[in-house]
Design an enzyme around this catalytic site. Structure first.
Site, mmCIF file in Angstrom:
data_model
loop_
_atom_site.group_PDB
_atom_site.id
_atom_site.type_symbol
_atom_site.label_atom_id
_atom_site.label_comp_id
_atom_site.label_asym_id
_atom_site.label_seq_id
_atom_site.Cartn_x
_atom_site.Cartn_y
_atom_site.Cartn_z
ATOM 1 N N CYS A 116 -40.301 98.549 -42.487
ATOM 2 C CA CYS A 116 -39.103 97.794 -42.084
ATOM 3 C C CYS A 116 -37.981 98.698 -41.571
ATOM 4 O O CYS A 116 -36.986 98.209 -41.030
ATOM 5 C CB CYS A 116 -38.627 96.932 -43.239
ATOM 6 S SG CYS A 116 -39.927 95.827 -43.798
ATOM 7 N N HIS A 256 -31.614 94.727 -42.335
ATOM 8 C CA HIS A 256 -32.986 94.242 -42.340
ATOM 9 C C HIS A 256 -33.021 92.933 -43.142
ATOM 10 O O HIS A 256 -32.327 92.776 -44.132
ATOM 11 C CB HIS A 256 -33.899 95.284 -42.984
ATOM 12 C CG HIS A 256 -35.274 94.786 -43.230
ATOM 13 N ND1 HIS A 256 -36.042 94.242 -42.221
ATOM 14 C CD2 HIS A 256 -36.032 94.713 -44.359
ATOM 15 C CE1 HIS A 256 -37.203 93.863 -42.721
ATOM 16 N NE2 HIS A 256 -37.224 94.138 -44.012
ATOM 17 N N ASN A 286 -38.913 87.541 -42.576
ATOM 18 C CA ASN A 286 -38.970 89.004 -42.461
ATOM 19 C C ASN A 286 -39.992 89.369 -41.386
ATOM 20 O O ASN A 286 -41.197 89.245 -41.599
ATOM 21 C CB ASN A 286 -39.365 89.595 -43.821
ATOM 22 C CG ASN A 286 -39.417 91.117 -43.812
ATOM 23 O OD1 ASN A 286 -39.374 91.742 -42.755
ATOM 24 N ND2 ASN A 286 -39.532 91.700 -44.987
HETATM 25 N N1 ACO Z 1 -42.730 79.473 -54.840
HETATM 26 C C1 ACO Z 1 -42.513 79.150 -56.122
HETATM 27 N N2 ACO Z 1 -42.550 80.047 -57.127
HETATM 28 C C2 ACO Z 1 -42.804 81.324 -56.801
HETATM 29 C C3 ACO Z 1 -43.030 81.729 -55.480
HETATM 30 C C4 ACO Z 1 -42.989 80.750 -54.464
HETATM 31 N N3 ACO Z 1 -43.187 81.031 -53.166
HETATM 32 N N4 ACO Z 1 -43.263 83.080 -55.464
HETATM 33 C C5 ACO Z 1 -43.168 83.488 -56.731
HETATM 34 N N5 ACO Z 1 -42.909 82.436 -57.551
HETATM 35 C C6 ACO Z 1 -42.736 82.432 -58.992
HETATM 36 C C7 ACO Z 1 -43.472 83.576 -59.653
HETATM 37 O O1 ACO Z 1 -44.836 83.252 -59.877
HETATM 38 C C8 ACO Z 1 -42.706 83.711 -60.950
HETATM 39 O O2 ACO Z 1 -43.147 82.730 -61.853
HETATM 40 P P1 ACO Z 1 -43.331 83.075 -63.425
HETATM 41 O O3 ACO Z 1 -41.955 83.441 -63.895
HETATM 42 O O4 ACO Z 1 -43.871 81.821 -63.965
HETATM 43 O O5 ACO Z 1 -44.279 84.244 -63.464
HETATM 44 C C9 ACO Z 1 -41.270 83.360 -60.559
HETATM 45 O O6 ACO Z 1 -41.371 82.649 -59.316
HETATM 46 C C10 ACO Z 1 -40.382 84.574 -60.368
HETATM 47 O O7 ACO Z 1 -41.084 85.543 -59.577
HETATM 48 P P2 ACO Z 1 -40.398 86.878 -59.121
HETATM 49 O O8 ACO Z 1 -41.377 87.701 -58.337
HETATM 50 O O9 ACO Z 1 -39.710 87.517 -60.269
HETATM 51 O O10 ACO Z 1 -39.293 86.284 -58.130
HETATM 52 P P3 ACO Z 1 -38.087 87.021 -57.455
HETATM 53 O O11 ACO Z 1 -36.854 86.294 -57.764
HETATM 54 O O12 ACO Z 1 -38.120 88.497 -57.676
HETATM 55 O O13 ACO Z 1 -38.390 86.764 -55.907
HETATM 56 C C11 ACO Z 1 -39.222 87.971 -54.018
HETATM 57 C C12 ACO Z 1 -39.570 87.289 -55.331
HETATM 58 C C13 ACO Z 1 -38.653 86.947 -53.074
HETATM 59 C C14 ACO Z 1 -40.481 88.584 -53.423
HETATM 60 C C15 ACO Z 1 -38.148 89.067 -54.255
HETATM 61 O O14 ACO Z 1 -38.547 89.852 -55.347
HETATM 62 C C16 ACO Z 1 -37.918 89.967 -53.080
HETATM 63 O O15 ACO Z 1 -37.313 89.573 -52.107
HETATM 64 N N6 ACO Z 1 -38.319 91.238 -53.146
HETATM 65 C C17 ACO Z 1 -38.004 92.234 -52.116
HETATM 66 C C18 ACO Z 1 -38.743 92.040 -50.816
HETATM 67 C C19 ACO Z 1 -38.447 93.201 -49.896
HETATM 68 O O16 ACO Z 1 -37.333 93.648 -49.759
HETATM 69 N N7 ACO Z 1 -39.462 93.769 -49.298
HETATM 70 C C20 ACO Z 1 -39.240 95.011 -48.566
HETATM 71 C C21 ACO Z 1 -39.489 94.910 -47.195
HETATM 72 S S1 ACO Z 1 -41.077 94.338 -46.786
HETATM 73 C C22 ACO Z 1 -41.873 95.618 -45.958
HETATM 74 O O17 ACO Z 1 -41.499 96.741 -45.992
HETATM 75 C C23 ACO Z 1 -43.138 95.245 -45.217
#
Ligand code: ACO
EC number: 2.3.1.180
Length: 337
Positions: A116, A256, A286
């Site tokens: 990214c 980003h 993204n």
């Molecule tokens: N719909 C519903 N529930 C979901 C979904 C979904 N799409 N995805 C995850 N959940 C659930 C999980 O299973 C979990 O349930 P549980 O508590 O029963 O286990 C709950 O939601 C919380 O999951 P988390 O992973 O803790 O959710 P979080 O709030 O952290 O959000 C996310 C996840 C959106 C991926 C976030 O962590 C994020 O944005 N991370 C950074 C992404 C990023 O910056 N990437 C870098 C660039 S990408 C690259 O370089 C290619």
């Protein structure tokens, strides 16, 4: 001799027509619009659905629009660099395919692979090439077909990504505009938290890798989120401080687009209202290396010569950083191609 600055003199962009919205996603996996909007901030993303075309197709479309809008003679282009993590092939480079399709005769081409951060790292590289005086015109493209590496049975990642491309022309100028400063760092400890397991030299494609769904992006979201917020906020604060930038003289931060909560945290750290932050995550998701140039492309008409911008990104690696950029032309005067 007068100092040569490197400046963007035009932008082209392309996103596929197909819109994958949260309603459709919620019929594919156990998710819903409310979760995706509150946790990530994405309503819909564009997907390149046609078979047999990849990242170079979108990159070429963006570059063609750029050539048309700027009216630059293609024979004067010295180089074309594509920032991507979803190259058409392992080799040759996606940039060489784009160059061939555009019919560039006097240019060379290569890809930059920095997830990214691809666009900001590549822009800085192109700027150094221009500042050296050896090259006059370079096309920099951020392009990713993230749908090619997303597992549409995995709800934790499939809502996050989309496809798109945007291209900028970078040229030399003696005016006080263009890329002013960058602070980039990479923390090699990121591998376990964000990667694509198979298809590289460590784990080449096999029946096993296909059967075990190892050709898709793997992410430990919470860890990546924490690193992204800290890195992007710190990098922006540092670049602002060392260039005397603050909420009164920053026109836009162009971050980003991985998660609206990351973007809001960066804005808060800089004490900037969200009107001074470019956001396109809601309708594009993204698009990895394409998020920042796509945001510039969409908002070109709002940009004025002399506007202070900060670009910032974080991605697999972990790569991160921020650049201070002074915009070089009045976007409202550009005829859209
Ligand atoms: N719909 C519903 N529930 C979901 C979904 C979904 N799409 N995805 C995850 N959940 C659930 C999980 O299973 C979990 O349930 P549980 O508590 O029963 O286990 C709950 O939601 C919380 O999951 P988390 O992973 O803790 O959710 P979080 O709030 O952290 O959000 C996310 C996840 C959106 C991926 C976030 O962590 C994020 O944005 N991370 C950074 C992404 C990023 O910056 N990437 C870098 C660039 S990408 C690259 O370089 C290619």
């Amino acid at each position: 001799m007068e100092k040569i600055n490197a400046v963007i003199t035009g932008i082209g962009g392309y996103v596929p027509d197909y819109v994958l919205n949260n309603q459709e996603l919620s019929r594919m996996v156990d998710t819903n619009d409310e979760w995706i909007m509150t946790r990530v901030g994405i309503k819909e993303r564009r997907i390149l659905t046609e078979e047999g075309i990849g990242t170079s197709y979108m990159a070429r479309k963006a570059a063609k629009q750029l050539l048309k809008k700027t009216g630059v003679d293609p024979d004067t282009i010295d180089a074309i660099i594509v920032a991507t993590s979803t190259a058409d092939y392992k080799f040759p480079s996606t940039a060489s395919i784009v160059l061939g399709k555009l019919g560039l005769k006097n240019a060379f081409a290569f890809d930059m692979w920095s997830a990214c951060c691809g666009f900001i790292y590549t822009l800085d590289t192109a700027a150094s090439m221009i500042q050296s005086g050896r090259y006059k015109k370079i096309i920099v493209i951020g392009a990713d077909k993230m749908s090619s590496v997303v597992d549409y049975t995995d709800r934790s990642t499939c809502a996050l990504f989309g496809d798109g491309a945007a291209a900028v022309l970078v040229e030399g100028t003696t005016e006080d505009v263009g890329l002013k400063d960058s602070y980039f760092r990479s923390d090699g400890h990121g591998l376990p938290f964000l990667h694509l397991k198979a298809g590289g030299s460590v784990c080449p494609a096999s029946h096993f890798t296909v059967d075990h769904r190892l050709h898709y992006l793997y992410q430990e979201g919470r860890t990546v989120f924490r690193y992204a917020v800290t890195s992007m906020s710190n990098d922006c604060a540092l670049i602002a401080e060392r260039n005397g930038l603050n909420k009164d003289n920053i026109r836009f931060v162009v971050p980003h687009q991985a998660n609206i909560r990351i973007i809001e945290a960066v804005a808060k750290r800089l004490e900037l209202p969200m009107e001074q932050v470019m956001v396109n995550i809601e309708h594009f998701g993204n698009t990895s290396a394409a998020t920042i140039p796509l945001a510039l492309w969409e908002n070109e008409s709002k940009l004025k010569k002399g506007d202070n911008l900060i670009f910032t990104a974080f991605g697999a690696g972990f790569v991160h950083g921020a650049s201070y950029y002074k915009w070089g032309y009045d976007g409202s005067t550009v005829e859209q191609g």
